[in-house]
Motif scaffolding. Structure first.
Motif, PDB file in Angstrom:
ATOM      1  N   THR A  79       0.829  -1.212   0.000  1.00 26.49           N
ATOM      2  CA  THR A  79       0.000   0.000   0.000  1.00 26.49           C
ATOM      3  C   THR A  79       0.862   1.260   0.000  1.00 26.49           C
ATOM      4  OG1 THR A  79      -0.112  -0.198   2.404  1.00 26.49           O
ATOM      5  CG2 THR A  79      -1.957  -1.092   1.139  1.00 26.49           C
ATOM      6  N   GLY A  80       1.487   1.547  -1.111  1.00 25.54           N
ATOM      7  CA  GLY A  80       2.298   2.746  -1.226  1.00 25.54           C
ATOM      8  C   GLY A  80       1.543   3.871  -1.905  1.00 25.54           C
ATOM      9  N   TYR A  81       2.046   5.078  -1.757  1.00 27.05           N
ATOM     10  CA  TYR A  81       1.433   6.235  -2.418  1.00 27.05           C
ATOM     11  C   TYR A  81       2.506   7.308  -2.639  1.00 27.05           C
ATOM     12  CZ  TYR A  81       1.316   8.292   2.294  1.00 27.05           C
ATOM     13  OH  TYR A  81       1.654   8.758   3.537  1.00 27.05           O
ATOM     14  N   LEU A  82       2.366   8.039  -3.718  1.00 27.62           N
ATOM     15  CA  LEU A  82       3.236   9.167  -4.061  1.00 27.62           C
ATOM     16  C   LEU A  82       4.715   8.778  -4.096  1.00 27.62           C
ATOM     17  CD1 LEU A  82       1.582  11.990  -1.860  1.00 27.62           C
ATOM     18  CD2 LEU A  82       1.129  11.448  -4.259  1.00 27.62           C
ATOM     19  N   ILE A  83       4.994   7.561  -4.511  1.00 32.45           N
ATOM     20  CA  ILE A  83       6.399   7.121  -4.503  1.00 32.45           C
ATOM     21  C   ILE A  83       7.174   7.694  -5.689  1.00 32.45           C
ATOM     22  CG2 ILE A  83       5.885   5.004  -3.249  1.00 32.45           C
ATOM     23  CD1 ILE A  83       5.994   3.493  -5.879  1.00 32.45           C
ATOM     24  N   ASP A  84       6.479   8.323  -6.624  1.00 29.01           N
ATOM     25  CA  ASP A  84       7.166   8.930  -7.769  1.00 29.01           C
ATOM     26  C   ASP A  84       7.614  10.360  -7.496  1.00 29.01           C
ATOM     27  OD1 ASP A  84       6.766   6.614  -9.250  1.00 29.01           O
ATOM     28  OD2 ASP A  84       4.803   7.283  -9.962  1.00 29.01           O
ATOM     29  N   HIS A  85       7.320  10.867  -6.307  1.00 27.32           N
ATOM     30  CA  HIS A  85       7.639  12.247  -5.979  1.00 27.32           C
ATOM     31  C   HIS A  85       8.769  12.287  -4.944  1.00 27.32           C
ATOM     32  CE1 HIS A  85       3.558  12.375  -7.580  1.00 27.32           C
ATOM     33  NE2 HIS A  85       3.753  13.634  -7.861  1.00 27.32           N
ATOM     34  N   LEU A  86       9.902  12.863  -5.329  1.00 27.51           N
ATOM     35  CA  LEU A  86      11.021  13.029  -4.404  1.00 27.51           C
ATOM     36  C   LEU A  86      11.612  14.430  -4.592  1.00 27.51           C
ATOM     37  CD1 LEU A  86      12.910  11.916  -2.257  1.00 27.51           C
ATOM     38  CD2 LEU A  86      14.348  10.981  -4.084  1.00 27.51           C
ATOM     39  N   PRO A  87      11.034  15.442  -3.938  1.00 31.72           N
ATOM     40  CA  PRO A  87      11.594  16.797  -4.031  1.00 31.72           C
ATOM     41  C   PRO A  87      13.000  16.824  -3.441  1.00 31.72           C
ATOM     42  CG  PRO A  87       9.380  16.800  -3.079  1.00 31.72           C
ATOM     43  CD  PRO A  87       9.835  15.386  -3.104  1.00 31.72           C
ATOM     44  N   GLU A  88      13.870  17.580  -4.067  1.00 30.61           N
ATOM     45  CA  GLU A  88      15.259  17.631  -3.616  1.00 30.61           C
ATOM     46  C   GLU A  88      15.736  19.054  -3.347  1.00 30.61           C
ATOM     47  OE1 GLU A  88      17.496  15.547  -6.544  1.00 30.61           O
ATOM     48  OE2 GLU A  88      16.816  13.568  -5.868  1.00 30.61           O
ATOM     49  N   THR A  89      14.835  20.029  -3.412  1.00 35.25           N
ATOM     50  CA  THR A  89      15.180  21.415  -3.098  1.00 35.25           C
ATOM     51  C   THR A  89      14.213  21.932  -2.043  1.00 35.25           C
ATOM     52  OG1 THR A  89      13.718  22.340  -4.795  1.00 35.25           O
ATOM     53  CG2 THR A  89      15.980  21.770  -5.459  1.00 35.25           C
ATOM     54  N   LEU A  90      14.595  23.030  -1.398  1.00 42.30           N
ATOM     55  CA  LEU A  90      13.724  23.612  -0.381  1.00 42.30           C
ATOM     56  C   LEU A  90      12.380  24.010  -0.977  1.00 42.30           C
ATOM     57  CD1 LEU A  90      13.237  24.676   2.452  1.00 42.30           C
ATOM     58  CD2 LEU A  90      14.344  26.824   1.784  1.00 42.30           C
ATOM     59  N   THR A  91      12.390  24.601  -2.173  1.00 39.96           N
ATOM     60  CA  THR A  91      11.135  24.992  -2.823  1.00 39.96           C
ATOM     61  C   THR A  91      10.260  23.777  -3.106  1.00 39.96           C
ATOM     62  OG1 THR A  91      12.268  26.851  -3.876  1.00 39.96           O
ATOM     63  CG2 THR A  91      10.138  26.204  -4.791  1.00 39.96           C
ATOM     64  N   GLY A  92      10.877  22.709  -3.584  1.00 38.25           N
ATOM     65  CA  GLY A  92      10.112  21.496  -3.857  1.00 38.25           C
ATOM     66  C   GLY A  92       9.541  20.880  -2.592  1.00 38.25           C
ATOM     67  N   VAL A  93      10.326  20.880  -1.515  1.00 41.78           N
ATOM     68  CA  VAL A  93       9.852  20.334  -0.245  1.00 41.78           C
ATOM     69  C   VAL A  93       8.661  21.138   0.277  1.00 41.78           C
ATOM     70  CG1 VAL A  93      10.452  19.976   2.183  1.00 41.78           C
ATOM     71  CG2 VAL A  93      12.056  19.312   0.383  1.00 41.78           C
ATOM     72  N   VAL A  94       8.758  22.460   0.227  1.00 39.90           N
ATOM     73  CA  VAL A  94       7.673  23.316   0.712  1.00 39.90           C
ATOM     74  C   VAL A  94       6.414  23.114  -0.124  1.00 39.90           C
ATOM     75  CG1 VAL A  94       6.934  25.709   0.980  1.00 39.90           C
ATOM     76  CG2 VAL A  94       9.230  25.032   1.682  1.00 39.90           C
ATOM     77  N   ALA A  95       6.564  23.007  -1.450  1.00 36.87           N
ATOM     78  CA  ALA A  95       5.407  22.823  -2.320  1.00 36.87           C
ATOM     79  C   ALA A  95       4.747  21.465  -2.104  1.00 36.87           C
ATOM     80  CB  ALA A  95       5.822  22.986  -3.777  1.00 36.87           C
ATOM     81  N   PHE A  96       5.549  20.437  -1.821  1.00 38.53           N
ATOM     82  CA  PHE A  96       5.012  19.089  -1.660  1.00 38.53           C
ATOM     83  C   PHE A  96       4.459  18.843  -0.251  1.00 38.53           C
ATOM     84  CE2 PHE A  96       5.587  14.607  -0.483  1.00 38.53           C
ATOM     85  CZ  PHE A  96       4.844  13.989  -1.475  1.00 38.53           C
ATOM     86  N   ALA A  97       4.908  19.602   0.730  1.00 37.70           N
ATOM     87  CA  ALA A  97       4.556  19.342   2.130  1.00 37.70           C
ATOM     88  C   ALA A  97       3.050  19.275   2.375  1.00 37.70           C
ATOM     89  CB  ALA A  97       5.196  20.393   3.038  1.00 37.70           C
ATOM     90  N   PRO A  98       2.216  20.210   1.866  1.00 39.29           N
ATOM     91  CA  PRO A  98       0.777  20.102   2.123  1.00 39.29           C
ATOM     92  C   PRO A  98       0.162  18.827   1.549  1.00 39.29           C
ATOM     93  CG  PRO A  98       1.342  22.299   1.332  1.00 39.29           C
ATOM     94  CD  PRO A  98       2.544  21.444   1.133  1.00 39.29           C
ATOM     95  N   VAL A  99       0.616  18.406   0.377  1.00 33.18           N
ATOM     96  CA  VAL A  99       0.091  17.182  -0.226  1.00 33.18           C
ATOM     97  C   VAL A  99       0.445  15.974   0.640  1.00 33.18           C
ATOM     98  CG1 VAL A  99       0.138  15.697  -2.267  1.00 33.18           C
ATOM     99  CG2 VAL A  99       0.266  18.186  -2.525  1.00 33.18           C
ATOM    100  N   GLY A 100       1.701  15.901   1.048  1.00 35.82           N
ATOM    101  CA  GLY A 100       2.117  14.799   1.907  1.00 35.82           C
ATOM    102  C   GLY A 100       1.368  14.790   3.232  1.00 35.82           C
ATOM    103  N   ALA A 101       1.118  15.975   3.791  1.00 29.05           N
ATOM    104  CA  ALA A 101       0.403  16.062   5.066  1.00 29.05           C
ATOM    105  C   ALA A 101      -1.030  15.555   4.920  1.00 29.05           C
ATOM    106  CB  ALA A 101       0.406  17.501   5.562  1.00 29.05           C
ATOM    107  N   ILE A 102      -1.697  15.905   3.824  1.00 25.48           N
ATOM    108  CA  ILE A 102      -3.072  15.454   3.604  1.00 25.48           C
ATOM    109  C   ILE A 102      -3.125  13.936   3.484  1.00 25.48           C
ATOM    110  CG2 ILE A 102      -4.969  15.467   1.930  1.00 25.48           C
ATOM    111  CD1 ILE A 102      -4.261  18.416   1.380  1.00 25.48           C
ATOM    112  N   TYR A 103      -2.216  13.371   2.707  1.00 25.37           N
ATOM    113  CA  TYR A 103      -2.179  11.907   2.585  1.00 25.37           C
ATOM    114  C   TYR A 103      -1.878  11.265   3.935  1.00 25.37           C
ATOM    115  CZ  TYR A 103      -2.656  11.240  -2.464  1.00 25.37           C
ATOM    116  OH  TYR A 103      -3.145  11.165  -3.738  1.00 25.37           O
TER     117      TYR A 103
END
Length: 256
Positions: A79-103
């Motif tokens: 049961t994995g999810y969002l395994i294709d997303h690996l942000p590697e910059t601060l901007t990418g981490v900040v943009a992805f954080a709300p999505v990861g939190a919701i999941y």
């Protein structure tokens, strides 16, 4: 997480105690977060993980942790999810954080259910979604009663959910790891639900009281004063026209 929560709560307690220090304290909160996560926590992280990585900062550590979880997931976890997303910059981490939190908070979503057990676990996510709506009312109410505790709980909750939400990529892991913090969501949601219910009861009671005062009480007052009135049956019939349907939805002990 607990240290950050206590620091924010103490800061806002001081704001209430010494209001002339409010601007300084509020400005110090984000600075404290930065120092805590970028220096103090790095010391422990580097000590524990020195054999697995270099002396990167906290941002590198959480990216490293997410990459490790993704590799584990790719080796066959179900049961994995969002395994294709690996942000590697601060901007990418900040943009992805709300999505990861919701999941992190609500998985498994209905489209992720594959087994009866998944269906049972998904009910927790659906309940959590409903409580999230009422949590907004709970926070609005509690901030008037206990601002430091409210802000501290929100700060700890968001810190926990954002970081763990970024790292986690597995439904079972997320369900287990959110248990130490999801009670904050249910706490504020329960307060908001209770306040909305009590507000509806008070509104219904006020409307009933106003209708009694304007329509029924004058009829009985005229009868007591022996003033000419319509027949008694008319008086009772007019009193019986009160709309009690909304009032009767509440438990009998609440109607009093």
């Amino acid at each position: 997480m607990y240290a950050a929560t206590l620091a924010v709560g103490m800061a806002f307690y001081i704001v209430q105690w010494r209001r002339e220090c409010a601007a300084l304290i509020v400005a110090a909160v984000p600075a404290s977060y930065y120092l805590y996560f970028n220096y103090l926590l790095d010391f422990f992280v580097d000590t524990i993980y020195r054999g697995h990585r270099g002396n990167e900062g906290f941002l590198d550590f959480i990216i490293f942790s997410r990459a490790a979880r993704i590799r584990e997931q790719e080796r066959g976890a179900r049961t994995g999810y969002l395994i294709d997303h690996l942000p590697e910059t601060l901007t990418g981490v900040v943009a992805f954080a709300p999505v990861g939190a919701i999941y992190f908070l609500y998985v498994p979503f209905p489209w992720m259910v594959e087994t009866p057990i998944d269906l049972i676990v998904s009910l927790e996510g659906l309940v959590a979604m409903a409580y999230t709506v009422f949590a907004a009312f709970g926070v609005w109410y509690m901030r008037k009663r206990q601002l430091p505790a409210t802000v501290a709980l929100i700060a700890g909750f968001l810190t926990f959910v954002v970081i763990y939400g970024f790292i986690s990529v597995n439904v079972g892991t997320s369900v287990r790891q959110r248990q130490p913090i999801i009670w904050v969501l249910f706490l504020f949601g329960g307060i908001g639900l209770a306040e909305r219910f009590e507000g509806q009861l008070e509104a219904a009671t006020d409307r009933l009281r106003d209708e009694y005062t304007t329509r029924v009480a004058p009829l009985y007052a005229r009868e007591e004063a022996n003033e000419p009135t319509p027949t008694k049956s008319d008086t009772v019939e007019e009193a019986d026209e009160l709309d009690l349907s909304e009032y009767k939805q509440f438990p009998r002990n609440e109607r009093k």
